[in-house]
Design an enzyme around this catalytic site. Structure first.
Site, PDB file in Angstrom:
ATOM      1  N   GLY A   1      22.797 138.298  80.100  1.00 34.39           N
ATOM      2  CA  GLY A   1      21.510 137.980  78.629  1.00 34.39           C
ATOM      3  C   GLY A   1      20.440 139.071  79.233  1.00 34.39           C
ATOM      4  N   ASN A   2      19.070 139.145  77.953  1.00 31.44           N
ATOM      5  CA  ASN A   2      19.164 140.126  78.278  1.00 31.44           C
ATOM      6  C   ASN A   2      17.436 139.286  77.259  1.00 31.44           C
ATOM      7  OD1 ASN A   2      20.366 141.667  75.479  1.00 31.44           O
ATOM      8  ND2 ASN A   2      21.373 142.318  78.150  1.00 31.44           N
TER       9      ASN A   2
ATOM     10  N   GLY B   1      20.187 144.750  84.693  1.00 28.58           N
ATOM     11  CA  GLY B   1      20.679 143.771  86.125  1.00 28.58           C
ATOM     12  C   GLY B   1      20.275 143.171  87.438  1.00 28.58           C
TER      13      GLY B   1
ATOM     14  N   GLU C   1      21.250 146.742  76.388  1.00 31.56           N
ATOM     15  CA  GLU C   1      21.090 146.141  75.323  1.00 31.56           C
ATOM     16  C   GLU C   1      20.384 146.458  74.267  1.00 31.56           C
ATOM     17  OE1 GLU C   1      24.096 145.254  74.375  1.00 31.56           O
ATOM     18  OE2 GLU C   1      25.224 144.204  75.412  1.00 31.56           O
TER      19      GLU C   1
ATOM     20  N   HIS D   1      18.379 136.973  74.354  1.00 31.92           N
ATOM     21  CA  HIS D   1      20.486 137.367  74.085  1.00 31.92           C
ATOM     22  C   HIS D   1      21.016 136.644  75.644  1.00 31.92           C
ATOM     23  CE1 HIS D   1      24.720 138.474  73.986  1.00 31.92           C
ATOM     24  NE2 HIS D   1      24.600 139.422  75.443  1.00 31.92           N
TER      25      HIS D   1
ATOM     26  N   HIS E   1      24.675 133.462  76.902  1.00 35.86           N
ATOM     27  CA  HIS E   1      25.179 134.101  77.261  1.00 35.86           C
ATOM     28  C   HIS E   1      25.674 132.715  77.624  1.00 35.86           C
ATOM     29  CE1 HIS E   1      26.463 138.107  79.147  1.00 35.86           C
ATOM     30  NE2 HIS E   1      26.561 138.168  77.310  1.00 35.86           N
TER      31      HIS E   1
ATOM     32  N   HIS F   1      31.774 136.823  73.306  1.00 40.83           N
ATOM     33  CA  HIS F   1      30.477 137.400  73.864  1.00 40.83           C
ATOM     34  C   HIS F   1      29.648 136.422  74.215  1.00 40.83           C
ATOM     35  CE1 HIS F   1      27.733 140.942  74.777  1.00 40.83           C
ATOM     36  NE2 HIS F   1      27.768 139.895  75.644  1.00 40.83           N
TER      37      HIS F   1
END
Ligand SMILES: [Zn+2]
Length: 198
Positions: free
Chosen positions: A28-29, A46, A76, A95, A97, A159
């Site tokens: 995620g970001n 990371g 991203e 973002h 998941h 994704h």
């Protein structure tokens, strides 16, 4: 608000998103555009949302130059910056998941907006074709999907999810609503399928 206060808010929202199960591991970001500037604060690459601190935030301009921070920005960053370039109304991009929304991304189907709370906030959840995480191709497709001014959620094939909202709180609210909607929709489809079989 000062730079430091914005950073604190990013960390707080990131940790809440982790606690809610939206971003397992180091996935995620998250980013926000600082009001009345062309500067974007984004999570470093990371770093898990779980352990994130203010030192894990990198400031970039909309052209992709790092203007503050010693770490590497999220891979991203291209679609984060691109969404802000095409959408003046967007102040935060998240973002995630989260598993049930990602289930629909894997199926390649928009999430059925079965409950009114989702319908009130979202027009649809279009699915963007698969491209590798962090690739220019993925960024290009995400940015194109966000050219539609009504779009605030998209699914990335196989994704995850990209949410764009006016600020971080609203982005988190929407990420939670989308995940719950996907869970309800998945069970609705299973149960209504079983009922038809009877
Ligand atoms: Zn991802």
């Amino acid at each position: 608000m000062s730079y430091e206060e914005y950073k604190k808010e990013i960390v707080e929202v990131a940790r809440k998103a982790y606690a809610r199960g939206l971003v397992p591991g180091s996935s995620g970001n998250i980013s926000m555009k600082m009001p009345d500037t062309d500067l974007v604060m984004i999570k470093a690459s990371g770093v898990p949302f779980r352990d994130m601190t203010e030192d894990d935030i990198v400031t970039m301009d909309l052209d992709g130059n790092v203007v503050e921070g010693s770490k590497k920005p999220s891979k991203e960053f291209r679609f984060h910056l691109g969404i802000y370039r095409v959408r003046a109304d967007v102040g935060a991009v998240l973002h995630v998941h989260s598993p049930f929304a990602t289930l629909y991304a894997v199926l390649g189907r928009p999430i059925p907006l079965v409950a009114v709370q989702a319908e009130a906030r979202v027009c649809s959840t279009p699915v963007v074709d698969f491209a590798p995480a962090g690739s220019e191709k993925l960024a290009e497709m995400v940015i194109n999907a966000y050219r539609d001014q009504k779009t605030n959620v998209i699914l990335l094939r196989n994704h995850g999810v990209v949410i764009a909202e006016k600020d971080l709180r609203e982005a988190l609210n929407l990420a939670e609503t989308i995940e719950d909607t996907a869970l309800i929709a998945a069970f609705y489809e299973i149960i209504s399928g079983l009922q038809k079989e009877k």
